[in-house]
Design a protein around this motif. Sequence first.
Motif, short mmCIF file in Angstrom:
data_model
loop_
_atom_site.label_atom_id
_atom_site.label_comp_id
_atom_site.label_asym_id
_atom_site.label_seq_id
_atom_site.Cartn_x
_atom_site.Cartn_y
_atom_site.Cartn_z
N ASN A 210 -10.48 54.48 36.93
CA ASN A 210 -9.29 54.80 37.70
C ASN A 210 -9.52 54.67 39.20
N LYS B 125 -4.25 53.26 34.78
CA LYS B 125 -3.87 54.67 34.62
C LYS B 125 -3.10 54.88 33.32
N ASP C 66 -1.27 60.37 32.75
CA ASP C 66 -1.13 58.94 32.49
C ASP C 66 0.31 58.46 32.65
#
Length: 522
Positions: free
Chosen positions: A179, A243, A273
């Motif tokens: 991420n 993500k 998310d």
Amino acid sequence: MVSVPWLTVLWAIPMIGAAVIILLPAGARHVAKYAAVAVSIAVLAVALLLAARFDTAGAQYQFVEDHPWIPSFGTGYILGVDGIALALVLLTAVLVPLLLIAGWNDTPDPTALSGRAPHAYVALVLAVEGMVLISLVALDVLLFYVFFEAMLIPMYFLIGGFGAGTGRSRAAVKFLLYNLFGGLVMLAAVIGLYVVTAGSAAFDGGTFDFRAIVTAVADGDLAVNPAIMHALFLGFMFAFAVKAPLWPFHRWLPDAAVESTPATAVLMMAVVDKVGTFGMLRYCLPLFPDSATLFRPVIITLAVIGIVYGAIVAIGQTDVMRLIAYTSISHFGFIILGIFVMTSQGQSGSTLYMVNHGISTAALFLIAGFLVSRRGSRMIADYGGVQTVAPVLAGTFLVAGLATLSLPGLAPFVSEFLVLIGTFTRYPVLAVFAATALVLSAVYVLWMYQRMMTGPVAEGNENLRDLHRRELVVVAPLVALLLVLGIYPKPALDVINPAVEHTLTTIGQTDPGPAVAEGPGK
């Protein structure tokens, strides 16, 4: 009359609550969990107030707050909420108090002085909630990016510091690296967007004001080399694809979900998310409509691969928690598919799917977590006959599982149906491939239920307790929401549809008209 800055209140409550709780002296830490639940309920109250005052026929962005932040950088503290953001704000506000209650026993003794003490755990959860909420209501690109990245920090500690598995540290690092890399790519795109606006005659200097940039793009005033806009789009899209996650950027999710506590895993998959898929709909399409249209075939192809891949891999899992994690990869594929087919049915279904997936995944993962905590094993083969000794647990697990496979009458069916209809009108072949997941999901859900819940009671399961009061307080609202939104989704769609229509109008997309065959001699 002084206007209350409700959106600031919305995100500030959990952030201030987190700060107060983390600073509690050792002698007062026994109240941390109760205080966190009270804070999260206050956030829910504000979210419900916003929903009650939201005018579906009013302006696109409501409760707008616009104040200077860093004027020299062309960025401001700009907040506002539309129907899409409001739906996700409500999802977040509903789930967090339930997750705090579900994870009540997931932390060490209240008197612990280590970072793993309960007050640190609940403070991190509230911090994540606050950062997600400000990300959802931000109307400044830089403001959004700051909190989009910042939420990785408390999530990292929730996975690595409070995870339930032996590999939690490795899973936390993997989550962070994936991420963080996506976020750094997006940072370059954010800076590039500022440079583009600074060099445009449409602006008096660079700006991060989302509304102003979208207006300039829609009016054709932002004259920029298309190749540059394509590069910027890919920078934003890459971060959101990690993500969300979109196949093949999903590799971090199963490990992070399995090594976390069930409540943390749900917070990650059902809340955090969703900021990725929200970002695709909020930023990628209006800011870069031509680029989104150009790359649409590639993205929806990856989404369909993810739908089928997640379902097939889920069938082969022997770990119940990993199985559920892979189902989320399939469901995120549906959400992304609905966004990028660029039809009203697809995007409305996609937004509703974000909400419904959050509820159904929370129900299934938490109930499975309650079962695993009793038996001490995640292996499906260690179960059998659970419905005999714990009928309420087995029954609610079945309802959550049926929701996951989108059974008519339960919430995910409506959203999945809308996504497939919206896809079929523009990409019928891909819609057919995506629809195969309906069969595959029936296989992994029903086979899992048959192996774990039916048949004779397996050795070691004789004394499994049924759901107790605290667990029922968590599960009952989730099951109720699955039923209500499955039978009567109209209130949610009434909020979502105007925002979707505005997005499609902004990017210049219309629903494909019906194909009418011409008769002989025509």
